[in-house]
Every structure is written in C-alpha cells, then in structure tokens.
Scaffold this motif. Structure first.
Motif, PDB file in Angstrom:
ATOM      1  N   ASP A 116       4.309  -5.515   9.830  1.00 14.69           N
ATOM      2  CA  ASP A 116       3.322  -4.727   9.698  1.00 14.69           C
ATOM      3  C   ASP A 116       3.592  -4.053   8.519  1.00 14.69           C
ATOM      4  N   ALA A 117       2.595  -3.439   7.713  1.00 15.73           N
ATOM      5  CA  ALA A 117       2.419  -2.779   6.661  1.00 15.73           C
ATOM      6  C   ALA A 117       3.013  -1.482   7.067  1.00 15.73           C
ATOM      7  N   PRO A 118       3.924  -0.577   6.470  1.00 12.97           N
ATOM      8  CA  PRO A 118       4.246   0.934   6.943  1.00 12.97           C
ATOM      9  C   PRO A 118       3.242   1.630   6.407  1.00 12.97           C
ATOM     10  N   VAL A 119       2.985   2.849   6.775  1.00 12.93           N
ATOM     11  CA  VAL A 119       1.862   3.602   6.365  1.00 12.93           C
ATOM     12  C   VAL A 119       2.475   5.114   6.025  1.00 12.93           C
ATOM     13  N   PHE A 120       2.100   5.381   4.712  1.00 12.79           N
ATOM     14  CA  PHE A 120       2.593   6.623   4.349  1.00 12.79           C
ATOM     15  C   PHE A 120       1.471   7.674   3.715  1.00 12.79           C
ATOM     16  N   LYS A 121       1.473   8.873   3.873  1.00 11.81           N
ATOM     17  CA  LYS A 121       0.364   9.973   3.531  1.00 11.81           C
ATOM     18  C   LYS A 121       1.129  10.590   2.156  1.00 11.81           C
ATOM     19  N   ARG A 122       0.642  10.470   1.202  1.00 11.91           N
ATOM     20  CA  ARG A 122       1.339  10.862  -0.033  1.00 11.91           C
ATOM     21  C   ARG A 122       0.880  12.359  -0.009  1.00 11.91           C
ATOM     22  N   THR A 123       2.136  13.104  -0.310  1.00 15.92           N
ATOM     23  CA  THR A 123       1.926  14.685  -0.318  1.00 15.92           C
ATOM     24  C   THR A 123       1.328  15.205  -1.669  1.00 15.92           C
ATOM     25  N   VAL A 124       2.034  14.777  -2.795  1.00 17.92           N
ATOM     26  CA  VAL A 124       1.468  15.186  -4.200  1.00 17.92           C
ATOM     27  C   VAL A 124       0.186  14.671  -4.289  1.00 17.92           C
ATOM     28  N   ALA A 125      -0.050  13.452  -4.120  1.00 17.50           N
ATOM     29  CA  ALA A 125      -1.309  12.702  -4.621  1.00 17.50           C
ATOM     30  C   ALA A 125      -2.514  13.444  -3.809  1.00 17.50           C
ATOM     31  N   GLY A 126      -1.960  14.038  -2.518  1.00 20.43           N
ATOM     32  CA  GLY A 126      -3.174  14.742  -1.647  1.00 20.43           C
ATOM     33  C   GLY A 126      -3.862  13.802  -0.633  1.00 20.43           C
ATOM     34  N   ASP A 127      -3.411  12.748  -0.238  1.00 16.31           N
ATOM     35  CA  ASP A 127      -3.933  11.946   0.699  1.00 16.31           C
ATOM     36  C   ASP A 127      -4.600  12.594   2.026  1.00 16.31           C
ATOM     37  N   GLN A 128      -5.545  12.391   2.458  1.00 15.77           N
ATOM     38  CA  GLN A 128      -6.318  12.974   3.463  1.00 15.77           C
ATOM     39  C   GLN A 128      -5.899  12.287   4.749  1.00 15.77           C
ATOM     40  N   GLU A 129      -5.537  11.127   4.548  1.00 10.80           N
ATOM     41  CA  GLU A 129      -4.780  10.518   5.845  1.00 10.80           C
ATOM     42  C   GLU A 129      -3.895   8.997   5.080  1.00 10.80           C
ATOM     43  N   ALA A 130      -3.049   8.602   6.123  1.00 10.58           N
ATOM     44  CA  ALA A 130      -1.857   7.863   5.773  1.00 10.58           C
ATOM     45  C   ALA A 130      -2.376   6.515   5.449  1.00 10.58           C
ATOM     46  N   LYS A 131      -1.777   5.803   4.596  1.00 14.73           N
ATOM     47  CA  LYS A 131      -2.421   4.377   4.008  1.00 14.73           C
ATOM     48  C   LYS A 131      -1.336   3.273   4.141  1.00 14.73           C
ATOM     49  N   PRO A 132      -1.702   2.119   4.131  1.00 16.34           N
ATOM     50  CA  PRO A 132      -0.698   1.175   4.483  1.00 16.34           C
ATOM     51  C   PRO A 132       0.085   0.905   2.810  1.00 16.34           C
ATOM     52  N   VAL A 133       1.111   0.591   2.991  1.00 15.75           N
ATOM     53  CA  VAL A 133       2.003   0.409   1.695  1.00 15.75           C
ATOM     54  C   VAL A 133       2.068  -1.085   1.729  1.00 15.75           C
ATOM     55  N   ARG A 134       1.577  -1.589   0.552  1.00 22.91           N
ATOM     56  CA  ARG A 134       1.443  -3.058   0.373  1.00 22.91           C
ATOM     57  C   ARG A 134       2.735  -3.248  -0.614  1.00 22.91           C
ATOM     58  N   TRP A 135       3.554  -4.600  -0.541  1.00 22.64           N
ATOM     59  CA  TRP A 135       4.564  -4.868  -1.228  1.00 22.64           C
ATOM     60  C   TRP A 135       4.095  -5.248  -2.768  1.00 22.64           C
ATOM     61  N   GLU A 136       2.800  -5.501  -2.951  1.00 24.27           N
ATOM     62  CA  GLU A 136       2.119  -6.123  -4.076  1.00 24.27           C
ATOM     63  C   GLU A 136       2.412  -7.397  -4.685  1.00 24.27           C
ATOM     64  N   ARG A 137       3.639  -7.861  -4.202  1.00 29.11           N
ATOM     65  CA  ARG A 137       4.219  -9.316  -4.842  1.00 29.11           C
ATOM     66  C   ARG A 137       4.595 -10.185  -3.583  1.00 29.11           C
ATOM     67  N   PRO A 138       4.081 -11.299  -3.612  1.00 29.89           N
ATOM     68  CA  PRO A 138       4.511 -12.207  -2.280  1.00 29.89           C
ATOM     69  C   PRO A 138       5.672 -12.633  -2.489  1.00 29.89           C
ATOM     70  N   LEU A 139       6.315 -13.435  -1.431  1.00 29.08           N
ATOM     71  CA  LEU A 139       7.383 -14.422  -1.738  1.00 29.08           C
ATOM     72  C   LEU A 139       7.119 -15.639  -1.729  1.00 29.08           C
ATOM     73  N   LEU A 140       7.752 -16.780  -2.290  1.00 31.43           N
ATOM     74  CA  LEU A 140       7.404 -17.999  -2.130  1.00 31.43           C
ATOM     75  C   LEU A 140       8.554 -18.974  -1.725  1.00 31.43           C
ATOM     76  N   TYR A 141       8.278 -19.582  -0.392  1.00 31.20           N
ATOM     77  CA  TYR A 141       9.393 -20.063   0.249  1.00 31.20           C
ATOM     78  C   TYR A 141       8.960 -21.579   0.328  1.00 31.20           C
ATOM     79  N   LEU A 142       9.992 -22.441  -0.035  1.00 28.06           N
ATOM     80  CA  LEU A 142      10.029 -23.806  -0.061  1.00 28.06           C
ATOM     81  C   LEU A 142      10.681 -24.437   0.674  1.00 28.06           C
ATOM     82  N   LYS A 143      10.594 -25.496   1.717  1.00 26.20           N
ATOM     83  CA  LYS A 143      11.579 -26.353   2.407  1.00 26.20           C
ATOM     84  C   LYS A 143      11.481 -27.718   1.524  1.00 26.20           C
ATOM     85  N   VAL A 144      12.499 -28.109   0.994  1.00 24.35           N
ATOM     86  CA  VAL A 144      12.520 -29.260   0.256  1.00 24.35           C
ATOM     87  C   VAL A 144      13.642 -30.042   0.636  1.00 24.35           C
TER      88      VAL A 144
END
Length: 331
Positions: A116-144
């Motif tokens: 599951d994505a961790p959640v984080f409430k940004r202090t400096v950015a002033g988030d009103q509630e915690a939001k999921p943190v996304r890795w942005e980039r996937p892994l590519l797994y091959l079995k060959v």
C-alpha cells in the motif's frame, strides 16, 4: 560469454521541433557506437520517450530507429505502458531488449502492487489531510528463458531522482524554491519515493526466492543512489544488516566492486563521479560472473555552467555491462 547491460539514454526522443538541439541524428551518431561496444545480449534501458503518429498508439519509435542497423535490431523490446496497458508513456519508459531467440515467459509492470502507498501530510505545503505518496515510476519485471533452457528473472528500475518533489505554490519557477523548508520537504518526499520503490523491488525479489531459492535474478538500472545508500542497501539484504544467516542465499550482490574505485562511476555531477547505475545479482548469477565494465571514458559533466545537451549529444549516464560464463545459460 553472456553479457547484460544497463543504459540510461537521457530522454531519448525524436526531434521535437525544427531547431531541436542536439538533433536525433546527432545523438544517434554518438549512441550507436556506444551500444555496439557493449556487445550485450540483453540491455535494460531507462528514460526512453514515447512518440505518437496520427491514428496510432504511442510507441517507442525513437528507440526502434536508434537500434535499427545495430546488433540489437531484431531484439524483442518490452516496455512500460500507461494504465490502459496499450501504449507507451510519453516519457521515462523502461525498455528491456531481449534476443529474438529467447522466450519471454512473463512480463509484469509493478507500481505499488506489492504494498500500500504510505500517506504523508505535508507541513510546509500546508496539506489539510494526509495524501498517498506515489513512487511515480514503475518497475519492469521479466521472466525469460534462454535457448539453452536457463530461466532469468530481470527487474529493470529507474528510481526517483534526488531532486526535490516539486510543489508549485512554494516555487518561483521549475528550479527555484521560495524557502529552504519547502525544498527540504520536497527533498524528503523524493527520498521516500526512492526508498519505497526499492522496498517494493525487494518484495518482488523475495517472492522470486520463495518460489525458487536458487533463482538467477538480476535487478539493474538507474537507482539514483550509491551502493552504500539506503535504496541499494535495502535491496542487497546483507546478513550484516538482517542479522540472520538463514537469509544468506537471498543476498543480492552489486557487481561494480571489481572495477577500480577510480573508475567506478556512471555520472559526473559538479566534477564528482558517482556510481548510481547498478547491476545487482543473486548468488546463482554470481557463480557464473566474470567481470564488469563501466564505459565512462568520455562521460560529460552537464551539471556545470554552459554544458547542456546542445554541446553534449551523448547521455549523461555511462552504461554498465556485466559478463557471465556461458554455463549460466544452461539449467
């Protein structure tokens, strides 16, 4: 000898405007000889842009053009895809090139599917509630499977860079933060994304080991971290860290350590060489390991003033290639 490489091609794309500099032709003239020099059987690429044609799905056309006429022209090209699953991303695709006579047993794109994505409430950015943190980039797994019958597990990665995760209200422009605390919070989030992706990659590796304790596993790519930094340490799983000798068979080993330290770098940043592109392998792979090469003899330092892509058409990362004895490819 069997050879496998990783190479970040730095936003490989077609010419995006009439005055594109450097042009695709200029980049290809530099990169193609570098690819031939690798003499790799399998290559994991990072930072491959996708291109569109009218009425067609976005595809990795620039890479296909680059590889045309090279020893990799007939390779299978397996790449990351958008959530729809039918076209390449606009940018930063992972691509793994497999010889035409190899069989692809399975392909999986992994992005917070094992956890599951961790959640984080940004202090400096002033988030009103915690939001999921996304890795942005996937892994590519091959079995060959090699023609001789051996099965390899290959995980191609590109972890988040060390640049602070942007937040426009706290920035004057794309590169200028209004205060140091905002930058620090963005830097912290980038660190979470990088280490989180490494943790998920370790979960993938442990799943493979659970199914086959003697599996031949490689995880390679742009880690944006040196071998003693948290993302790579988490992937290695050394007994010195876990304290459990029963996990010794699950240790992953970085292969660059047989390269002299003075030549052990894949990126120049402000005159300092950094080893952030790695090939890590399981003990089965290590048993057939011969040597590693890092092709960094003319690697540019684009971080210095007036040294942008216009002057340096080559990628800003050096490729890494590991060689293995042929008995690796037989069961």
């Amino acid at each position: 000898m069997f050879r496998i490489a990783t190479y970040n091609l730095e936003n490989l794309d077609e010419d995006t405007s009439p005055d594109s500099a450097p042009s695709f032709a200029e980049r290809a003239a530099i990169i193609r000889p570098a690819l031939e020099r690798l003499r790799a059987d399998i290559i994991c690429f990072q930072e491959i842009n996708g291109q569109e044609r009218d009425g067609e799905k976005r595809d990795i056309l620039a890479l296909k053009d680059l590889l045309g006429g090279t020893r990799y022209a007939n390779h299978h090209l397996l790449h990351t895809k958008t959530e729809s699953g039918n076209e390449a991303y606009n940018e930063r695709n992972l691509v793994t090139a497999i010889p035409a006579d190899w069989q692809v047993l399975s392909q999986e794109q992994i992005n917070q599917d094992r956890m599951d994505a961790p959640v984080f409430k940004r202090t400096v950015a002033g988030d009103q509630e915690a939001k999921p943190v996304r890795w942005e980039r996937p892994l590519l797994y091959l079995k060959v499977q090699a023609p001789g019958g051996a099965v390899l597990h290959i995980v191609n990665v590109h972890f988040k860079s060390k640049l602070a995760s942007a937040f426009s209200p706290l920035m004057e422009d794309s590169y200028t933060w209004k205060n140091a605390s905002g930058w620090a919070e963005g830097f912290f989030l980038s660190s979470v994304k990088r280490v989180g992706a490494a943790l998920e990659a370790r979960l993938v590796i442990d799943d493979i080991f659970t199914e086959d304790p003697g599996a031949a596993i490689l995880i390679l790519g742009d880690f944006n971290a040196k071998s003693d930094e948290v993302p790579v340490v988490a992937l290695r799983g050394r007994v010195e860290e876990t304290g459990n000798g029963a996990l010794a068979e699950r240790v992953m080993v970085p292969l660059e350590d047989n390269v002299p330290e003075s030549a052990r770098f894949t990126l120049y940043h402000h005159g300092q060489g950094e080893m952030i592109d790695h090939i890590l392998v399981s003990r089965r792979m290590l048993s057939a390991f011969s040597h590693t090469e890092i092709h960094n003899e003319i690697l540019p330092d684009e971080s210095l003033a007036f040294r942008g892509d216009r002057k340096f058409p080559e990628p800003d990362h050096a490729p890494v290639v590991a060689a293995f004895h042929d008995d690796l490819l037989t069961p």
